[in-house]
Scaffold this motif. Structure first.
Motif, PDB file in Angstrom:
ATOM      1  N   THR A 121      36.942  10.508  29.527  1.00  6.48           N
ATOM      2  CA  THR A 121      36.527  11.781  30.110  1.00  6.48           C
ATOM      3  C   THR A 121      36.993  12.979  29.288  1.00  6.48           C
ATOM      4  O   THR A 121      36.276  13.977  29.183  1.00  6.48           O
ATOM      5  CB  THR A 121      37.060  11.908  31.545  1.00  6.48           C
ATOM      6  OG1 THR A 121      38.482  11.734  31.558  1.00  6.48           O
ATOM      7  CG2 THR A 121      36.426  10.847  32.438  1.00  6.48           C
ATOM      8  N   VAL A 166      34.101  15.441  28.178  1.00  6.02           N
ATOM      9  CA  VAL A 166      34.033  16.808  28.680  1.00  6.02           C
ATOM     10  C   VAL A 166      34.092  17.811  27.534  1.00  6.02           C
ATOM     11  O   VAL A 166      33.315  18.774  27.472  1.00  6.02           O
ATOM     12  CB  VAL A 166      35.156  17.065  29.703  1.00  6.02           C
ATOM     13  CG1 VAL A 166      35.228  18.547  30.062  1.00  6.02           C
ATOM     14  CG2 VAL A 166      34.936  16.225  30.958  1.00  6.02           C
ATOM     15  N   ALA A 168      29.231  15.571  32.068  1.00  9.04           N
ATOM     16  CA  ALA A 168      30.609  16.065  32.139  1.00  9.04           C
ATOM     17  C   ALA A 168      31.089  16.130  33.592  1.00  9.04           C
ATOM     18  O   ALA A 168      32.231  15.766  33.895  1.00  9.04           O
ATOM     19  CB  ALA A 168      30.703  17.449  31.489  1.00  9.04           C
ATOM     20  N   ALA A 177      30.853  17.652  25.618  1.00 12.91           N
ATOM     21  CA  ALA A 177      29.754  18.239  26.388  1.00 12.91           C
ATOM     22  C   ALA A 177      29.791  19.757  26.327  1.00 12.91           C
ATOM     23  O   ALA A 177      28.738  20.411  26.215  1.00 12.91           O
ATOM     24  CB  ALA A 177      29.827  17.767  27.840  1.00 12.91           C
TER      25      ALA A 177
END
Length: 345
Positions: free
Chosen positions: A167, A171, A141, A174
């Motif tokens: 992303t 993120v 992340a 994660a």
């Protein structure tokens, strides 16, 4: 190449083409609870069959069905115990070896731990499986945020959008997986369950696609950040597979112990029903209620216990194996959310 911002879901429950309750039964449910459910179902079906079919009691008394059925149970139980011994040999074979083989295993484990330590910028990598997986997820992340910052500097809308899609998903995924791995203990399914919800294979594929399409647009720092992200994701794959293998061995040991434990009452009940139970003269009727059918249903249920335990454990192991057949950026499920790659040829 073509770009497609749609992504498969990160959660296994949503990626798999199976109902939520089915996956809960196959994966998340406590195996003891599953066995109890199977026991209740078998007892209910046998009891209902005997009670709803009035001639059942007469058929039992006038035939040798008790001997025939429980002789089959006795033979099957002994065969099942032999199968358990085979499973134990399979597990033990992974642990036995010459000292050279053991040193090679040790060397591979230490090299892997050193690679993880280098990636997460730590003196040593975590010792517990859940902590190690959590560290890899959190670092991925952080790497994704670095890639996003690098893409924002390019001023290229297409590159920024592609990186943002990756992303944002990574993120969020994660954070969810890290929370699931927090305080998770190896030996319980929580570690593997959380790891299965980190869809790293898709993220490796998406990272490679961004590198191929927008590698020239990103600056050197951005390309290095993207390479570090991909490297971290690629290391998560073998880590998950290694801990999955260890968990399977752990479960096979638990399965063997459970089957051996329940094989004893199953054998005793089968022997008693064959050698001592006389259905022709059995006449215990408390409050005027015939109990022959319930007794036979109870004995049959106890005799099937080793097999019900085997089914409960194998269902989880087989389901996990099915959804983790490939390692790396391969998607085995049929999905419309993966764009086709075009090439000249």
């Amino acid at each position: 190449m073509t770009d497609d911002s749609d992504q498969p879901s990160d959660r296994l429950r949503e990626r798999a083409e199976e109902s939520r309750w089915k996956l809960w039964l196959l994966l998340e449910a406590d195996r003891r609870l599953v066995v109890a459910g199977f026991v209740a179902a078998v007892f209910a079906v046998v009891l209902a069959s005997g009670l709803l079919y009035p001639p059942a009691e007469g058929s039992i008394r006038t035939s040798d069905s008790i001997d025939t059925v429980f002789q089959g149970f006795l033979t099957a139980t002994i065969t099942g115990v032999t199968l358990v011994l085979t499973l134990n040999q399979l597990v033990l074979s992974q642990e036995l070896g010459a000292v050279g083989d053991q040193r090679e295993r040790m060397r591979g484990a230490m090299e892997f731990r050193e690679d993880v330590a280098d990636l997460i910028d730590a003196p040593v990598s975590p010792a517990r499986p859940a902590q190690l997986l959590r560290a890899l997820v959190q670092v991925s992340a952080d790497r994704a945020r670095e890639v996003r910052e690098a893409a924002a500097r390019t001023g290229d809308d297409a590159a920024t959008e592609a990186v943002d899609d990756l992303t944002a998903s990574l993120v969020g995924n994660a954070e969810t997986v890290s929370a699931g791995l927090d305080d998770a203990r190896f030996g319980e399914f929580d570690v593997i369950s959380s790891a299965l919800n980190f869809n790293y294979s898709w993220k490796v594929f998406a990272g490679n696609r961004i590198r191929a399409e927008y590698g020239d647009v990103l600056d050197e720092e951005g390309r290095e950040a993207l390479d570090r992200l991909t490297e971290t994701l690629e290391l998560f794959g073998p880590a998950r597979e290694h801990f999955k293998t260890l968990y399977f061995q752990w479960e096979l040991i638990n399965l063997s112990r459970s089957i051996l434990t329940w094989a004893i009452p199953a054998l005793l009940v089968s022997v008693f029903m064959i050698a001592f139970f006389n259905d022709a003269t059995y006449s215990y009727t408390p409050f005027g209620v015939e109990t022959l059918v319930p007794v036979v249903a109870t004995a049959a249920t106890v005799a099937t216990l080793p097999f019900l335990v085997l089914i409960a454990y194998i269902l989880r192991i087989a389901t996990v194996t099915k959804h983790t057949l490939s390692i790396g950026p391969f998607i085995l499920r049929e999905t419309d959310e993966v764009s086709e790659i075009e090439w000249e040829g």
